[in-house]
Scaffold this motif. Structure first.
Motif, PDB file in Angstrom:
ATOM      1  N   ALA A  10       0.849  -1.204   0.000  1.00 19.63           N
ATOM      2  CA  ALA A  10       0.000   0.000   0.000  1.00 19.63           C
ATOM      3  C   ALA A  10       0.880   1.247   0.000  1.00 19.63           C
ATOM      4  O   ALA A  10       1.665   1.464   0.917  1.00 19.63           O
ATOM      5  N   ASP A  12       0.547   4.506   0.726  1.00 19.28           N
ATOM      6  CA  ASP A  12      -0.284   5.536   1.344  1.00 19.28           C
ATOM      7  C   ASP A  12       0.523   6.800   1.584  1.00 19.28           C
ATOM      8  O   ASP A  12       0.848   7.144   2.724  1.00 19.28           O
ATOM      9  N   LYS A  34      -0.441  -0.785  -4.333  1.00 20.78           N
ATOM     10  CA  LYS A  34      -1.804  -0.282  -4.217  1.00 20.78           C
ATOM     11  C   LYS A  34      -1.807   1.238  -4.195  1.00 20.78           C
ATOM     12  O   LYS A  34      -1.130   1.855  -3.376  1.00 20.78           O
ATOM     13  N   LYS A  63     -12.730   2.114  -4.315  1.00 19.40           N
ATOM     14  CA  LYS A  63     -14.028   1.634  -3.783  1.00 19.40           C
ATOM     15  C   LYS A  63     -15.204   2.403  -4.374  1.00 19.40           C
ATOM     16  O   LYS A  63     -15.951   3.079  -3.665  1.00 19.40           O
ATOM     17  N   THR A 125     -14.308  -3.026   7.241  1.00 16.02           N
ATOM     18  CA  THR A 125     -13.934  -3.629   8.528  1.00 16.02           C
ATOM     19  C   THR A 125     -13.958  -2.602   9.666  1.00 16.02           C
ATOM     20  O   THR A 125     -13.915  -2.976  10.827  1.00 16.02           O
ATOM     21  N   PRO A 184      -6.510  -6.887   3.814  1.00 16.25           N
ATOM     22  CA  PRO A 184      -5.669  -5.922   4.541  1.00 16.25           C
ATOM     23  C   PRO A 184      -5.750  -6.243   6.035  1.00 16.25           C
ATOM     24  O   PRO A 184      -6.344  -7.251   6.434  1.00 16.25           O
ATOM     25  N   GLY A 185      -5.165  -5.377   6.861  1.00 15.60           N
ATOM     26  CA  GLY A 185      -5.264  -5.589   8.305  1.00 15.60           C
ATOM     27  C   GLY A 185      -4.385  -6.726   8.780  1.00 15.60           C
ATOM     28  O   GLY A 185      -4.719  -7.418   9.734  1.00 15.60           O
ATOM     29  N   ARG A 187      -0.531  -8.002  10.139  1.00 15.83           N
ATOM     30  CA  ARG A 187       0.665  -7.491  10.811  1.00 15.83           C
ATOM     31  C   ARG A 187       1.591  -8.645  11.169  1.00 15.83           C
ATOM     32  O   ARG A 187       1.150  -9.578  11.849  1.00 15.83           O
ATOM     33  N   GLN A 196      -4.358  -0.702  13.415  1.00 21.80           N
ATOM     34  CA  GLN A 196      -5.085  -1.911  13.033  1.00 21.80           C
ATOM     35  C   GLN A 196      -5.438  -2.721  14.279  1.00 21.80           C
ATOM     36  O   GLN A 196      -4.604  -2.949  15.139  1.00 21.80           O
ATOM     37  N   VAL A 214      -2.722  -7.152   1.610  1.00 21.81           N
ATOM     38  CA  VAL A 214      -2.325  -5.747   1.480  1.00 21.81           C
ATOM     39  C   VAL A 214      -1.498  -5.374   2.706  1.00 21.81           C
ATOM     40  O   VAL A 214      -1.985  -5.477   3.831  1.00 21.81           O
ATOM     41  N   VAL A 215      -0.268  -4.973   2.484  1.00 21.92           N
ATOM     42  CA  VAL A 215       0.611  -4.596   3.598  1.00 21.92           C
ATOM     43  C   VAL A 215       1.154  -3.202   3.323  1.00 21.92           C
ATOM     44  O   VAL A 215       1.690  -2.938   2.252  1.00 21.92           O
ATOM     45  N   GLY A 216       0.988  -2.323   4.309  1.00 20.89           N
ATOM     46  CA  GLY A 216       1.504  -0.967   4.155  1.00 20.89           C
ATOM     47  C   GLY A 216       2.675  -0.718   5.072  1.00 20.89           C
ATOM     48  O   GLY A 216       3.815  -1.111   4.800  1.00 20.89           O
ATOM     49  N   ARG A 217       2.378  -0.066   6.217  1.00 21.89           N
ATOM     50  CA  ARG A 217       3.430   0.426   7.101  1.00 21.89           C
ATOM     51  C   ARG A 217       4.466  -0.594   7.566  1.00 21.89           C
ATOM     52  O   ARG A 217       5.636  -0.223   7.698  1.00 21.89           O
ATOM     53  N   PRO A 218       4.094  -1.870   7.816  1.00 18.10           N
ATOM     54  CA  PRO A 218       5.157  -2.807   8.225  1.00 18.10           C
ATOM     55  C   PRO A 218       6.294  -2.878   7.196  1.00 18.10           C
ATOM     56  O   PRO A 218       7.429  -3.201   7.538  1.00 18.10           O
TER      57      PRO A 218
HETATM   58  O1  C5P Z   1      -0.248   0.390   6.705  1.00 18.34           O
HETATM   59  P1  C5P Z   1      -1.266  -0.686   6.692  1.00 18.34           P
HETATM   60  O2  C5P Z   1      -0.665  -2.071   6.509  1.00 18.34           O
HETATM   61  O3  C5P Z   1      -2.218  -0.634   7.867  1.00 18.34           O
HETATM   62  O4  C5P Z   1      -2.107  -0.388   5.375  1.00 18.34           O
HETATM   63  C1  C5P Z   1      -3.243  -1.128   5.057  1.00 18.34           C
HETATM   64  C2  C5P Z   1      -3.865  -0.616   3.798  1.00 18.34           C
HETATM   65  O5  C5P Z   1      -5.070  -1.346   3.569  1.00 18.34           O
HETATM   66  C3  C5P Z   1      -4.260   0.853   3.833  1.00 18.34           C
HETATM   67  O6  C5P Z   1      -4.094   1.354   2.514  1.00 18.34           O
HETATM   68  C4  C5P Z   1      -5.725   0.831   4.204  1.00 18.34           C
HETATM   69  O7  C5P Z   1      -6.455   1.890   3.643  1.00 18.34           O
HETATM   70  C5  C5P Z   1      -6.191  -0.480   3.598  1.00 18.34           C
HETATM   71  N1  C5P Z   1      -7.306  -1.083   4.291  1.00 18.34           N
HETATM   72  C6  C5P Z   1      -7.264  -1.435   5.627  1.00 18.34           C
HETATM   73  N2  C5P Z   1      -8.334  -2.029   6.216  1.00 18.34           N
HETATM   74  C7  C5P Z   1      -9.430  -2.238   5.501  1.00 18.34           C
HETATM   75  C8  C5P Z   1      -9.479  -1.897   4.164  1.00 18.34           C
HETATM   76  C9  C5P Z   1      -8.385  -1.306   3.574  1.00 18.34           C
HETATM   77  O8  C5P Z   1      -6.273  -1.257   6.302  1.00 18.34           O
HETATM   78  N3  C5P Z   1     -10.443  -2.834   6.084  1.00 18.34           N
END
Ligand code: C5P
Length: 240
Positions: A10, A12, A34, A63, A125, A184-185, A187, A196, A214-218
């Motif tokens: 992700a 972001d 993403k 979305k 979520t 997503p969500g 860790r 999260q 979907v993985v962002g900040r980690p």
């Molecule tokens: O940084 P992190 O791993 O929390 O990023 C998760 C990504 O997934 C973000 O872009 C967030 O908008 C998306 N997302 C989420 N939870 C959801 C749907 C989307 O964290 N239920």
């Protein structure tokens, strides 16, 4: 699909350069990035083409939810940008999803592009059972609502849904082995949870049947993003 091909990073961030720098740091290697509402709104649609031009696949996470004709037009436009995946709200209804698929297919055919995977959002979520019933007025329980919307997405011809780690098993049982589940969500055990809640590790979610994580900040917030990505993929492979 291999563990490495399942991870979506992700992006972001709010600036083109920040996004492209992260793509450079993680390429080659990472298959998917993403682009969400923040980046898309800040820098515009061209960022999708730019990332796709590096050879990576782009998931455009906007979305969509509007009348069928409008969402179908947006889907066709996202297809022409070269996205490999985008999403719409299932609660827009069967006809909205059906028309979006049809118009995106026409756009892909006309421009000689691949048809993106089209994914449905069931229930966000961030929404609790109380809000779903009390504020929005949905009578069904959360799990029943998620299941019903996932099935509606499948019937309308969509490729899969976005789902929290807790919903993976029920959707897999309901929608069959080929349905995509984008989660997503997640860790890793060694990373901060940030905002999260009720998280699962990427390895657990992958083992339960998620096809994409979907993985962002980690990863993007790690001192060495490539090392963090390698570690996550290795953990997923171990548990597969
Ligand atoms: O940084 P992190 O791993 O929390 O990023 C998760 C990504 O997934 C973000 O872009 C967030 O908008 C998306 N997302 C989420 N939870 C959801 C749907 C989307 O964290 N239920």
């Amino acid at each position: 699909m291999s563990a490495a091909e399942s991870v979506i990073i992700a992006l972001d961030v709010d600036a083109r350069e920040k996004a492209l720098e992260m793509v450079r740091k993680l390429s080659p290697g990472v298959s998917w990035f993403k682009v969400g509402m923040e980046l898309f709104s800040a820098v515009g649609p061209e960022i999708v083409r730019e990332i796709a031009a590096t050879g990576a696949k782009v998931f455009v996470d906007l979305k969509f939810h509007d009348i069928p004709n409008t969402v179908a037009g947006a889907g066709a436009a996202i297809t022409r940008l070269g996205a490999a995946m985008f999403n719409v709200h299932c609660s827009g209804g069967r006809e909205m999803m059906r028309q979006t698929l049809e118009r995106s297919r026409e756009a892909a055919l006309k421009d000689g592009l691949e048809l993106p995977r089209i994914i449905g959002v069931t229930v966000l979520t961030s929404m609790s059972q109380e809000v779903l019933k009390g504020e929005i007025g949905v009578g069904r329980d959360m799990t029943e609502q998620v299941k019903a919307l996932a099935l509606l997405a499948r019937e309308a011809g969509l490729d899969g849904v976005v789902a929290s780690p807790r919903e993976i098993e029920v959707i897999r049982a309901e929608c069959g082995p080929d349905f995509l589940i984008v989660t997503p969500g997640v860790r890793p055990s060694w990373s901060a949870r940030d905002d999260q809640h009720r998280v699962m590790t990427p390895a657990e979610a992958y083992r339960l049947g998620a096809t994409h994580l979907v993985v962002g900040r980690p990863i993007t917030g790690a001192p060495d993003p490539r090392e963090a990505w390698n570690k996550i993929v290795a953990e997923m492979e171990e548990k597969a």
